[in-house]
Design a protein around this motif. Structure first.
Motif, short mmCIF file in Angstrom:
data_model
loop_
_atom_site.label_atom_id
_atom_site.label_comp_id
_atom_site.label_asym_id
_atom_site.label_seq_id
_atom_site.Cartn_x
_atom_site.Cartn_y
_atom_site.Cartn_z
N GLY A 34 35.55 34.92 33.14
CA GLY A 34 36.26 35.27 34.34
C GLY A 34 35.27 36.38 35.13
O GLY A 34 35.50 37.10 35.88
N GLY A 35 33.96 36.04 34.34
CA GLY A 35 33.01 37.21 35.02
C GLY A 35 32.31 37.06 36.50
O GLY A 35 32.77 36.06 37.34
N SER A 36 31.25 37.45 36.46
CA SER A 36 30.46 37.45 37.57
C SER A 36 30.23 36.07 38.27
O SER A 36 30.43 36.06 39.66
N PHE A 38 31.80 33.22 38.44
CA PHE A 38 32.96 32.66 38.87
C PHE A 38 33.25 33.26 39.93
O PHE A 38 33.73 32.75 41.03
N LEU A 39 33.32 34.67 39.83
CA LEU A 39 33.73 35.37 41.03
C LEU A 39 32.83 35.23 42.36
O LEU A 39 33.41 35.01 43.24
N ARG A 40 31.56 35.28 41.86
CA ARG A 40 30.46 35.14 42.91
C ARG A 40 30.72 33.94 43.76
O ARG A 40 30.51 33.74 44.98
N ARG A 42 33.54 32.37 44.31
CA ARG A 42 34.45 32.41 45.00
C ARG A 42 34.26 33.12 46.42
O ARG A 42 34.81 32.81 47.51
N LEU A 43 33.36 34.33 46.09
CA LEU A 43 33.06 35.16 47.41
C LEU A 43 32.20 34.24 48.25
O LEU A 43 32.15 34.59 49.55
N LYS A 45 32.55 31.19 49.26
CA LYS A 45 33.09 29.91 49.75
C LYS A 45 32.67 29.78 51.31
O LYS A 45 32.88 30.81 52.00
N TYR B 158 34.48 39.56 53.43
CA TYR B 158 34.92 38.72 52.45
C TYR B 158 36.16 37.94 53.12
O TYR B 158 36.51 38.04 54.15
N HIS B 159 36.92 36.87 52.48
CA HIS B 159 37.99 36.07 52.90
C HIS B 159 39.44 36.80 52.87
O HIS B 159 39.81 37.16 51.55
N ASN B 161 43.00 37.52 52.18
CA ASN B 161 44.19 36.75 51.53
C ASN B 161 45.42 37.32 51.85
O ASN B 161 46.48 36.52 51.75
N ASP B 177 38.71 40.01 49.62
CA ASP B 177 38.47 39.94 48.03
C ASP B 177 38.13 41.17 47.53
O ASP B 177 38.32 41.59 46.32
N LEU B 178 37.46 42.08 48.39
CA LEU B 178 36.98 43.26 47.92
C LEU B 178 37.45 44.43 48.60
O LEU B 178 37.37 45.73 48.37
N LEU B 205 30.06 42.87 39.22
CA LEU B 205 31.60 42.52 39.86
C LEU B 205 32.45 41.93 38.79
O LEU B 205 31.93 40.93 38.08
N THR B 206 33.67 42.46 38.38
CA THR B 206 34.38 42.25 37.42
C THR B 206 35.80 41.55 37.90
O THR B 206 36.51 40.68 37.12
N GLU B 207 36.12 41.94 39.00
CA GLU B 207 37.55 41.52 39.64
C GLU B 207 37.59 41.75 41.12
O GLU B 207 36.81 42.30 41.72
N VAL B 208 38.41 40.96 41.62
CA VAL B 208 38.59 40.73 43.22
C VAL B 208 40.17 41.02 43.30
O VAL B 208 40.97 40.93 42.56
N ILE B 209 40.34 41.53 44.76
CA ILE B 209 41.90 41.52 45.38
C ILE B 209 42.18 40.23 45.35
O ILE B 209 41.54 39.68 46.30
N THR B 210 43.55 39.97 44.95
CA THR B 210 44.01 38.73 45.22
C THR B 210 45.21 38.65 46.11
O THR B 210 45.60 37.78 46.83
N SER B 227 42.27 39.96 40.29
CA SER B 227 42.04 38.58 39.38
C SER B 227 42.26 38.77 37.94
O SER B 227 42.09 37.91 37.03
#
Lengths: 102, 427
Positions: A34-36, A38-40, A42-43, A45, B158-159, B161, B177-178, B205-210, B227
């Motif tokens: 679930g780290g960088s 996969f997230l990157r 997503r960003l 896209k 960013y996109h 949501n 996302d951020l 980066l470890t998490e994004v706003i969903t 996330s």
């Protein structure tokens, strides 16, 4: 169903069984799921790379040849096959009304 | 291009307005369709008002950001209505980058009898005019017009949501996302950044706003989900930049249960305040959870949407379904919650009786005025006659978007490119 029962002997939960299955298919799967990475992804896209230099070079080359009209040229995947306006999928806005609007 | 036409029809958002009189849908092609409930006539007291098309317009167009080589989809991610303050209706619609405020108004009169123009609008030669008349307003066939009143652009790297209208009716927020930005409806060239979780080094980066939403009554309070399965509640009175939360909601995880999929399936795809403002509901891949705002360490209720998918996670990861973003909704009295699943199934959970039901939105199974039959997915070996086995579920038929009328038992369910509206039977 039989396959599922076999897995259950080795691991404790269905989730862990699925994980074992995935690791068997993709042994090099990243340590940080679930780290960088996969997230990157997503960003990023929507990222589409367009090189105007390549495009114009290809356009100039095309002028000397005949423009491809039929499918045969499309199976060619070489450095010469730079997208031309005819090849790109149309990014037209929806001129057709939504079917929901009857 | 036949394929593109079909994809453009995929419904991407559904939302009732505050009275339930209007229902808006947005689709992948950037279009908005608004349905209006028929007024119940005196002659047919028992015939419930049906929803008919009221207005449709193209909200967003596809764009290409040449500077960043980024294709910007016209897909409508969210629609949110403003409360009605005059005869016109206002709604916010957003794609990945731009939020727009649309005004939907009715016109049923038009001026006739201009002096300088004839009835077709052609200019008359002034030399031929010998008398002067006063134009009068005459009735015309009802026309519903949608006009873009504000365009809130260039504020999101960013996109986007989520969008959420504040209870002060003057501001709203947009979340990507951020980052989360606060806007004033009147001002389009400025917005305040209220949350920024972008790390200095993107490698960290470890998490994004969903998802994000304002509290229904307290205009200083909002929540955002991540996330990683956590929810943060922020108070805008505390500081201008709400990077430090006021409350942090997270359910402790049993480390022995942790797997490769744990974080992915814990990612929250939707967060919604209850109408009362006392609870929040979150949706992650397999469950719906209800949290009490006064208790941060665990949810007060957890409902299994489709736990049988736990033994299918490997293939759901391979076909990307594990990343599907399901939404969830409350009914008007906060007693029932609803969310979608696969195979055109959707689920409802009654918080009081603890009973749940699985229903299906499909043409084959619903004739007008027919009662929906509960469905059941079987997991074990023996499948009963009416049950469907997990292996025959159609994962391309996903119900991601549903809406519940604010006060009545009327629901709208979007099944790919079809919209279903179900109502309670009148006795």
């Amino acid at each position: 169903m039989l396959h599922y029962l076999e897995m259950e002997d080795k691991v404790t939960s269905p989730e862990k069984a699925e994980e074992a299955k995935l690791k068997a298919r993709y042994p090099h799967l990243g340590q940080k799921p679930g780290g960088s990475d996969f997230l990157r992804k997503r960003l990023q896209k929507g990222q589409k790379y367009f090189d105007s230099g390549d495009y114009n070079m290809a356009k100039a080359k095309m002028k000397n040849k005949q423009l491809p009209t039929a499918a045969p040229d499309k199976t060619e995947v070489t450095g010469d096959h730079i997208p031309t306006p005819q090849d790109l999928p149309q990014r037209k806005p929806s001129l057709v009304a939504s079917k929901l609007a009857g | 291009m036949e394929l593109k036409k079909t994809r453009a029809d995929i419904i991407s958002t559904v939302e009732f307005n505050h009275t339930g009189e209007l229902l808006a849908t947005g689709d992948k092609g950037g279009r908005v369709v608004i349905f209006q409930r028929e007024q119940e006539s005196k002659n047919q007291v028992h015939r419930r008002g049906e929803y008919n098309v009221y207005s449709t317009f193209q909200s967003h167009e596809p764009e290409f950001d040449y500077l960043k080589s980024l294709e910007i989809e016209e897909k409508i991610n969210k629609i949110r209505w403003l409360p009605q303050q005059n005869a016109a209706y206002f709604l916010l619609s957003t794609n990945d980058k731009t939020v727009k405020l649309w005004k939907v108004s009715e016109r049923d009169k038009r001026p006739e009898g201009y002096n300088l123009k004839d009835e077709e609008g052609r200019l008359r030669d002034p030399a031929t005019i010998t008398t002067l008349r006063v134009p009068v307003l005459r009735p015309m066939d009802l026309m519903v017009e949608a006009t873009p009143r504000r365009v809130f652009a260039n504020a999101h790297t960013y996109h986007i949501n989520s969008i959420s209208v504040n209870s002060d009716y003057e501001t709203y927020m947009s979340a990507d996302d951020l980052r989360i930005n606060l806007w004033n409806f009147e001002i389009t060239n400025q917005s305040f950044n209220i949350v920024d979780i972008k790390p200095a080094n993107m490698e960290e980066l470890t998490e994004v706003i969903t998802a994000a939403e304002f509290h229904p009554h307290h205009c200083n309070t909002f929540v955002y989900s991540s996330s990683k399965g956590t929810i943060r509640l922020c108070d805008m009175r505390a500081s201008a930049l709400c990077d430090r939360h006021t409350k942090f909601f997270e359910e402790p995880e049993d480390p022995s249960n942790r797997s490769f999929f744990s974080e992915i399936i814990s990612s929250i795809s939707d967060v919604k305040f209850s109408h009362s403002g006392r609870y929040i509901m979150t949706r992650d891949y397999l469950t719906v959870k209800v949290w009490d705002l006064n208790m941060e360490n665990r949810p007060i209720e957890t409902y299994q949407v489709h736990d049988y998918l736990r033994s299918k996670l490997c293939s759901l990861y391979e076909n990307d379904c594990i990343f599907d973003k399901f939404e969830c909704v409350w009914n008007g009295s906060d007693s029932v919650i609803m969310t979608g699943s696969y195979n055109n199934f959707f689920r409802m959970f009654d918080r009081n009786t603890k009973r749940d039901v699985t229903l299906e939105a499909s043409r084959e199974n619903s004739k007008p005025r027919a009662i929906l039959k509960p469905r059941k997915v079987c997991v074990g070996g023996k499948r009963r006659k009416d049950e469907i086995s997990v292996d025959s579920l159609d994962f391309s038929k996903k119900i991601l978007h549903t809406a519940w009328h604010p006060s009545e038992n009327i629901i709208a369910v979007a099944a790919t490119n079809n919209l279903y509206i179900f109502q309670d039977k009148v006795n």
